[in-house]
Structures are given as C-alpha cells and as structure tokens.
Enzyme design. Structure first.
Site, PDB file in Angstrom:
ATOM      1  N   LYS A  53       0.801  -1.226   0.000  1.00 56.27           N
ATOM      2  CA  LYS A  53       0.000   0.000   0.000  1.00 56.27           C
ATOM      3  C   LYS A  53       0.833   1.276   0.000  1.00 56.27           C
ATOM      4  CE  LYS A  53      -4.602  -1.318   1.151  1.00 56.27           C
ATOM      5  NZ  LYS A  53      -4.451  -2.711   1.633  1.00 56.27           N
ATOM      6  N   GLY A 111      -8.846  -7.528  -2.104  1.00 52.39           N
ATOM      7  CA  GLY A 111      -9.824  -6.951  -1.172  1.00 52.39           C
ATOM      8  C   GLY A 111     -10.758  -6.044  -1.967  1.00 52.39           C
ATOM      9  N   SER A 165       1.192  -9.887  -0.321  1.00 49.21           N
ATOM     10  CA  SER A 165       0.819  -8.463  -0.265  1.00 49.21           C
ATOM     11  C   SER A 165       1.286  -7.745   0.989  1.00 49.21           C
ATOM     12  CB  SER A 165      -0.696  -8.329  -0.419  1.00 49.21           C
ATOM     13  OG  SER A 165      -1.354  -9.098   0.564  1.00 49.21           O
ATOM     14  N   GLY A 184      -7.623  -2.798  -5.600  1.00 50.35           N
ATOM     15  CA  GLY A 184      -6.586  -1.872  -6.084  1.00 50.35           C
ATOM     16  C   GLY A 184      -5.346  -2.610  -6.556  1.00 50.35           C
ATOM     17  N   ASP A 190       3.337 -18.063 -16.540  1.00 49.29           N
ATOM     18  CA  ASP A 190       2.092 -18.621 -17.081  1.00 49.29           C
ATOM     19  C   ASP A 190       0.892 -18.207 -16.234  1.00 49.29           C
ATOM     20  OD1 ASP A 190       3.380 -20.308 -19.130  1.00 49.29           O
ATOM     21  OD2 ASP A 190       4.213 -21.355 -17.382  1.00 49.29           O
ATOM     22  N   ASP A 210     -17.125 -10.865  -2.529  1.00 52.17           N
ATOM     23  CA  ASP A 210     -17.906  -9.806  -3.191  1.00 52.17           C
ATOM     24  C   ASP A 210     -17.523  -9.629  -4.654  1.00 52.17           C
ATOM     25  OD1 ASP A 210     -15.644  -8.997  -1.514  1.00 52.17           O
ATOM     26  OD2 ASP A 210     -15.883  -7.030  -2.429  1.00 52.17           O
ATOM     27  N   GLU A 253      -9.819 -14.005  -3.161  1.00 56.90           N
ATOM     28  CA  GLU A 253     -10.465 -13.358  -2.019  1.00 56.90           C
ATOM     29  C   GLU A 253     -10.910 -14.407  -0.997  1.00 56.90           C
ATOM     30  OE1 GLU A 253     -13.720 -10.984  -3.486  1.00 56.90           O
ATOM     31  OE2 GLU A 253     -14.616 -12.633  -4.564  1.00 56.90           O
TER      32      GLU A 253
HETATM   33  C1  LIG Z   1      -5.140  -3.735   1.370  1.00 62.53           C
HETATM   34  C2  LIG Z   1      -4.532  -5.078   1.356  1.00 62.53           C
HETATM   35  C3  LIG Z   1      -4.979  -6.078   0.474  1.00 62.53           C
HETATM   36  C4  LIG Z   1      -6.133  -5.857  -0.475  1.00 62.53           C
HETATM   37  O1  LIG Z   1      -5.812  -4.880  -1.413  1.00 62.53           O
HETATM   38  P1  LIG Z   1      -6.930  -4.211  -2.343  1.00 62.53           P
HETATM   39  O2  LIG Z   1      -6.207  -3.237  -3.162  1.00 62.53           O
HETATM   40  O3  LIG Z   1      -7.941  -3.580  -1.417  1.00 62.53           O
HETATM   41  O4  LIG Z   1      -7.551  -5.321  -3.112  1.00 62.53           O
HETATM   42  C5  LIG Z   1      -4.333  -7.286   0.469  1.00 62.53           C
HETATM   43  N1  LIG Z   1      -3.305  -7.541   1.317  1.00 62.53           N
HETATM   44  C6  LIG Z   1      -2.848  -6.610   2.175  1.00 62.53           C
HETATM   45  C7  LIG Z   1      -1.714  -6.962   3.059  1.00 62.53           C
HETATM   46  C8  LIG Z   1      -3.435  -5.348   2.222  1.00 62.53           C
HETATM   47  O5  LIG Z   1      -2.986  -4.431   3.093  1.00 62.53           O
END
Ligand SMILES: *Cc1c(COP(=O)(O)O)cnc(C)c1O
Length: 324
Positions: free
Chosen positions: A58, A184, A309, A187, A177, A215, A209
């Site tokens: 983020k 979430g 992420s 983004g 591939d 959703d 998800e």
């Molecule tokens: C915010 C977040 C997501 C989801 O991201 P989106 O852009 O809302 O789909 C996934 N993993 C982590 C660690 C996040 O902080």
C-alpha cells in the site's frame, strides 16, 4: 466496454508511478522455494511486498497519489480513514513528502496500529464504530481543514501505484504462465492487471479473495457491483464489502478468474511461509499461495507468480493463529 468510468488508469500510469517510486519504495525481492516447487510440480516466484516500506504494497499507491498533489493540496495535507495498512502508507508517504496527514480510526483499533501511524507523524482522530459514520467524519474534516481524502483502492493514482509491484516482478521474471494476486477492494489486482496485460499478455491472472467475503466473485457473476455484509475472516485486509467502480471495471475486463480460499488454508500458507521461507506473512497476504495450492488449477510444469501483499500482523495474533 460499456459505462467506462471516467479516469480509468492505464499501463502508462503504472510506468509513470514506477518513476515516482524509484529510490523511494523498496524494489522488493523475488523469492523461491524448492519445497513448494516440488509440492506443486511448478516453479513459483514470490514477490515479497511484506518487505515493502510499512510492511505492505500500500505504500506504493499512497506515495504515488500524494506525490501528485498540487502545491495547494500539499499545504492542506492528506486524509484517510482506515485502521490498516493504508493508514500507515498515507502517514509514511505524507511524512516523506513533508505534508500533514490525518487518519480517522475506530477508537478500538489495535494500540500498536495507532502508535505506528502516529510514529510516522500523522495525527489520529478516533471515532466510535458503532455510533458514528467514519465517511461523514472524514468528509467534514477534509472540508474544515482543506485536506485531500485518499481512498484505499478506488482511486486512479492508487491503482497505478499498486501496479508497480507486478511490473517489477514481470521485468525480473518475464515468462509467467500464472499470477496469483490477493484481493480486497481490488486496487492491487487492477493495477497488477494493467501491468500483466502490457508485459505478459498470455499470463493468466487470478484474483483471490476470502471464501467468506467473495464480493468480487459475486459481482463478476452478476455483471455489476454486488455489496455484501462485512465478512468474517482472519484476512482483515480483505474484509471489503464491494469493489469500487474503477477497480471493478478493470477486473471485469481483464481478470481470468477469481478464486476463494478459507481461513484454514490461509493459516496453512502462513505456517509454510514462516517455517520454510522464514518470512512473516499476514493472513490477507497468504491468499495468493493458498489458492495456488487449493484452487484446482493444474500448475504442473508452469511458471507461477505469487504476490505476497503484506506482513503486518501482531506477533501474539500470529502465534495464536498458528497454534490452533
Ligand atoms: C489492502 C490489502 C490487500 C487488499 O488490497 P486491495 O487493493 O484492497 O484489493 C491485500 N493484502 C494486504 C496486506 C493489504 O494491506
């Protein structure tokens, strides 16, 4: 595409974001694991955004958005409502760009998260989750103080910034591939789709998800955005009720598939990361690997990208999740 929302970002915006982030965001490592390669009969490449600044991707979107503020906007500063990684990302980006930041958080948010956000120099305003409307509070504060509200996913510059992680991955590992991306509000996935379509058009991009909060899967089936109740899942970064109009438009047009996994499968992947790869991954960050293991795709002989992420989880919570 019908009803294209105005201002959908493109791959050019991802390239521009990458330039802004150069030397500011970490170019996170791409790790591999022989154990998991053998288990799946594939070659996996893990893009480690748990090692990004503030511990999650983020930072990329937040910095890309704030770096484009006008001088007027810079003076007012940035405002966000979030108790999670987006709050810390806005706080850190604002500090680096020398502008004020204000974060609206529930008063029962974990003390560690409030402290981390304040630690980056942001002001924290709390509200009662049960009696007050955070969006109304944020809007009022933005107007009163001349601040610019940056949403966590449904924003052109945020999406473009998030796309830079997969741009880096595909520049390093060009012939994937499959690519599995945590999902979430969309983004990260929509930015990743912009990068993958430009750099690896044959790569199958799969959003993942939580089973309890599907959703986006429901929205894709319905052909329009479907809003669900706040899902109960340990994946707190993916407890969104609906994708945004911008993120959904890109996902609808470009994603190959959206899969779901359950909490037990998330814990299994978190344990694998800790035991075998020696990395801390938060529940939401484990969505992508859990789907590569349990999603039913035949990955035999394939080259597979896994976006991790984030890694922000209280150690006591981490320990109790893994102990069960
Ligand atoms: C915010 C977040 C997501 C989801 O991201 P989106 O852009 O809302 O789909 C996934 N993993 C982590 C660690 C996040 O902080």
């Amino acid at each position: 595409m019908n009803n294209t929302p105005a201002l959908l970002p493109t791959y050019d915006d991802v390239v521009a974001a990458a330039k802004r982030l150069q030397g500011v965001a970490h170019r996170t490592p791409v790790l591999s694991s022989r154990t998991m390669d053998e288990q799946l009969g594939a070659r996996l490449f893990f893009k480690c955004e748990n090692l990004q600044r503030i511990g999650a991707f983020k930072f990329r979107g937040a910095y890309n958005a704030l770096a484009q503020f006008t001088p007027e906007q810079r003076k007012g500063g940035a405002l966000a409502f979030s108790s999670g990684n987006h709050a810390q990302a806005i706080a850190q980006a604002a500090q680096l760009l020398d502008m004020p930041a204000l974060i609206v958080m529930p008063e029962d948010a974990p003390a560690s998260k409030m402290a981390a956000t304040r630690g980056y120099g942001a002001q924290v305003v709390t509200y009662n989750r049960f009696t007050e409307d955070r969006e109304a509070i944020a809007q009022r504060l933005a107007t009163e103080r001349g601040m610019t509200l940056i949403p966590p996913y449904n924003h052109r510059d945020v999406i473009a910034g998030q796309g830079t992680a997969v741009k880096e991955l595909l520049e390093e590992v060009p012939d994937l591939d499959y690519l599995f991306v945590c999902l979430g509000g969309g983004g990260l996935l929509s930015g990743s789709l912009l990068a993958a379509n430009a750099l690896a058009p044959n790569c199958q991009v799969i959003g993942v998800e939580p089973e309890a909060g599907n959703d986006v899967q429901q929205s894709l089936r319905a052909g329009h955005i479907v809003k669900i109740d706040t899902p109960r899942t340990i994946a707190d970064g993916a407890q969104t009720q609906a994708p945004g109009d911008l993120t959904f438009a890109i996902i609808q047009q470009a994603v190959n598939e959206v899969l779901t996994v359950n909490d037990e499968q998330l814990v299994e992947s978190m344990r694998f990361y800790a035991e075998r790869m020696k990395i801390v991954v938060e529940p939401t960050g484990a969505l992508s690997l859990a789907a590569a293991i349990h999603g039913g795709q035949s990955l035999k002989g394939k080259r597979v990208g896994i976006v991790i992420s984030g890694g922000n989880v209280d150690l006591s919570r981490f320990a109790s999740l893994l102990a069960d």
